[in-house]
Design a protein around this motif. Structure first.
Motif, mmCIF file in Angstrom:
data_model
loop_
_atom_site.group_PDB
_atom_site.id
_atom_site.type_symbol
_atom_site.label_atom_id
_atom_site.label_comp_id
_atom_site.label_asym_id
_atom_site.label_seq_id
_atom_site.Cartn_x
_atom_site.Cartn_y
_atom_site.Cartn_z
ATOM 1 N N VAL A 29 35.781 125.049 29.666
ATOM 2 C CA VAL A 29 37.199 125.188 30.106
ATOM 3 C C VAL A 29 37.999 126.133 29.295
ATOM 4 O O VAL A 29 38.152 125.884 28.178
ATOM 5 C CB VAL A 29 37.735 123.663 30.356
ATOM 6 C CG1 VAL A 29 39.362 123.758 30.799
ATOM 7 C CG2 VAL A 29 37.227 122.600 31.060
ATOM 8 N N SER A 30 38.628 126.918 29.872
ATOM 9 C CA SER A 30 39.571 128.109 28.892
ATOM 10 C C SER A 30 40.808 127.534 28.898
ATOM 11 O O SER A 30 41.763 127.275 30.006
ATOM 12 C CB SER A 30 39.641 129.234 29.844
ATOM 13 O OG SER A 30 40.281 130.224 29.002
ATOM 14 N N LEU A 31 41.193 127.168 27.670
ATOM 15 C CA LEU A 31 42.711 126.451 27.378
ATOM 16 C C LEU A 31 43.098 127.425 26.088
ATOM 17 O O LEU A 31 42.100 127.639 25.333
ATOM 18 C CB LEU A 31 42.527 125.181 26.861
ATOM 19 C CG LEU A 31 42.157 124.138 27.742
ATOM 20 C CD1 LEU A 31 41.774 122.890 27.426
ATOM 21 C CD2 LEU A 31 43.057 124.003 28.891
ATOM 22 N N GLU A 32 44.537 127.536 26.075
ATOM 23 C CA GLU A 32 45.098 128.143 24.900
ATOM 24 C C GLU A 32 45.155 127.244 23.749
ATOM 25 O O GLU A 32 45.752 126.049 23.921
ATOM 26 C CB GLU A 32 46.475 128.815 25.180
ATOM 27 C CG GLU A 32 47.142 129.535 24.117
ATOM 28 C CD GLU A 32 48.489 129.768 24.626
ATOM 29 O OE1 GLU A 32 49.288 130.381 23.653
ATOM 30 O OE2 GLU A 32 48.748 129.815 25.802
ATOM 31 N N GLN A 33 44.541 127.574 22.587
ATOM 32 C CA GLN A 33 44.420 126.619 21.586
ATOM 33 C C GLN A 33 45.759 126.766 20.886
ATOM 34 O O GLN A 33 46.385 127.698 20.370
ATOM 35 C CB GLN A 33 43.268 126.894 20.648
ATOM 36 C CG GLN A 33 42.923 125.866 19.489
ATOM 37 C CD GLN A 33 41.810 126.392 18.552
ATOM 38 O OE1 GLN A 33 41.688 126.646 17.720
ATOM 39 N NE2 GLN A 33 40.459 126.015 19.712
ATOM 40 N N GLN A 34 46.322 125.321 20.462
ATOM 41 C CA GLN A 34 47.430 125.154 19.684
ATOM 42 C C GLN A 34 47.109 124.684 18.385
ATOM 43 O O GLN A 34 46.059 124.478 17.992
ATOM 44 C CB GLN A 34 48.429 124.324 20.590
ATOM 45 C CG GLN A 34 48.892 124.778 21.912
ATOM 46 C CD GLN A 34 49.464 123.995 22.745
ATOM 47 O OE1 GLN A 34 50.785 123.844 22.412
ATOM 48 N NE2 GLN A 34 48.872 123.417 23.863
ATOM 49 N N LEU A 35 48.316 124.580 17.320
ATOM 50 C CA LEU A 35 47.920 124.111 16.188
ATOM 51 C C LEU A 35 47.194 122.668 16.038
ATOM 52 O O LEU A 35 47.824 121.871 16.940
ATOM 53 C CB LEU A 35 49.183 124.274 15.194
ATOM 54 C CG LEU A 35 49.861 125.447 15.136
ATOM 55 C CD1 LEU A 35 51.382 125.333 14.512
ATOM 56 C CD2 LEU A 35 48.857 126.357 14.065
ATOM 57 N N PRO A 36 46.364 122.568 15.297
ATOM 58 C CA PRO A 36 46.063 120.991 14.862
ATOM 59 C C PRO A 36 46.982 120.119 14.619
ATOM 60 O O PRO A 36 47.960 120.702 13.910
ATOM 61 C CB PRO A 36 44.782 121.410 13.881
ATOM 62 C CG PRO A 36 44.511 122.580 13.897
ATOM 63 C CD PRO A 36 45.698 123.361 14.335
#
Length: 383
Positions: free
Chosen positions: A283-290
């Motif tokens: 699933v292509s998701l825009e990764q945000q900050l941990p």
């Protein structure tokens, strides 16, 4: 004399929490002339079934494992004319173990169904009693847990959960020495919330970090907050404690059980994948900050959808990025091979198949990270 499964429930509610197997056994002997009774609970890795009534006796064998895996009663006729029944102990799809009982003759289907109901009553009672006795915890353990693993297991919601519109399961390895990996879930009405986390670091510090995140997100969720607010509260809690020096990689999902719409907050390394007819796609998701890297971090929701026959898998980096001995990552191709083996399995079996494949992939090399997998089948109801 009290009869049937309903009366067993009343007996168990009146019994001390550590005496539930004995109370059930006494009822089975008196009501059904049963013998050879044993309660077998799945160990933490669900690889063996451990006896409770007689802890020194042998673990469950192939027939017990068949009952546990299939979640169907198994009848084993004996040479002396009796029948041994193996009955699944399950609560809302969470597989706890197997009740073994031997009765005269060959039981009619009605009797088998009644004994299955008794096994279900016992399973519900054992799950409830876990809060008040260590007996069942001790029975499930083949060895001592690390302190970090003790903390993580107490945080888990369960290992599987079934509803009318979904089947769900999670697994955590290595079971006796986990660190910062974790999963959580909750179903309320039409919404199923799933979270997979990976706390930074090793040992008890990683476990405590993850525990902070899990409890912060639960606190927000139970106050009616959406997944963005859950992520932001957890991030603020971690930052206030560690000042940006520690973080938790997290994927939060909220699944609408009515139409399969999924809202997501991708805050780190866990990955979501969808298996469909033997294919596996990320699933292509825009990764945000941990969570916890900066103060006042804000998150955004992304969306994707599930179709009938889709299987949603979420794995930590201990699964998809595992590269023992410098090999290519497990998620590159071997994960797909393992997932294909699960096509005819329910999620509770599928997660074990994937993790066994991961163990085989390590080929005797000790893993350098713990691993989590969560598997969801969405079962769209027809009108």
């Amino acid at each position: 004399m009290p009869d049937g499964p309903a009366s067993v429930g009343a007996l168990l509610r009146a019994a001390p929490p550590d005496r539930l197997p004995e109370v059930t056994a006494e009822h089975l002997r008196a009501r059904y002339a049963a013998d050879g009774i044993e309660v077998l609970l799945g160990d933490l890795s669900l690889s063996t079934l451990r006896p409770v009534l007689d802890p020194e006796s042998a673990d469950g064998g192939p027939l017990e494992q068949r009952c546990f895996g299939s979640q169907q009663p198994v009848l084993d006729p004996r040479p002396d004319g009796t029948t041994r029944l193996l009955l699944p102990m399950t609560v809302w799809g969470d597989r706890l173990g197997v009740l073994r009982v031997q009765v005269p003759g060959r039981p009619a289907p009605e009797l088998t169904a009644e004994l299955c109901s008794i096994a279900g009553e016992l399973a519900m009672a054992v799950r409830t009693a876990d809060r008040d006795t260590d007996r069942y915890h001790q029975a499930r353990r083949r060895q001592r847990l690390t302190m970090a693993a003790e903390l993580q297991w107490d945080l888990l919601p369960g290992r599987s959960l079934d509803g009318e519109r979904f089947r769900l399961a999670g697994a955590l390895e290595p079971a006796y020495a986990v660190y910062g990996d974790h999963y959580d879930w909750a179903v309320t009405g039409d919404l199923l919330t799933l979270t997979v986390l990976n706390g930074q670091g090793d040992g008890i510090e990683a476990a405590l970090l993850t525990a902070t995140a899990v409890n912060a997100m639960r606190n927000a969720r139970r106050s009616g907050a959406n997944i963005v607010e859950q992520a932001e509260l957890a991030s603020d809690a971690i930052y206030s404690r560690h000042g940006g020096n520690a973080h938790v990689a997290t994927l939060l999902l909220e699944v609408c059980l009515t139409d399969g719409t999924v809202e997501a907050v991708d805050a780190g390394s866990p990955r979501a994948m969808i298996a469909h007819n033997g294919d596996l796609r990320t699933v292509s998701l825009e990764q945000q900050l941990p969570l916890g890297m900066f103060g006042d971090t804000r998150y955004e929701i992304q969306k994707f959808g599930l179709e009938p026959a889709d299987r949603l898998l979420v794995v930590s980096d201990g699964v998809h990025a595992a590269a023992p001995g410098g090999r290519v990552a497990y998620g590159t191709s071997s994960l797909l091979t393992a997932v294909r083996r699960t096509r005819m399995q329910r999620p509770a079996e599928a997660v074990g198949t994937v993790l066994r494949g991961l163990r085989d992939y390590h080929a005797g090399i000790d893993p350098d990270d713990d691993a989590v997998i969560v598997c969801l089948d969405w079962l769209r109801q027809t009108e």
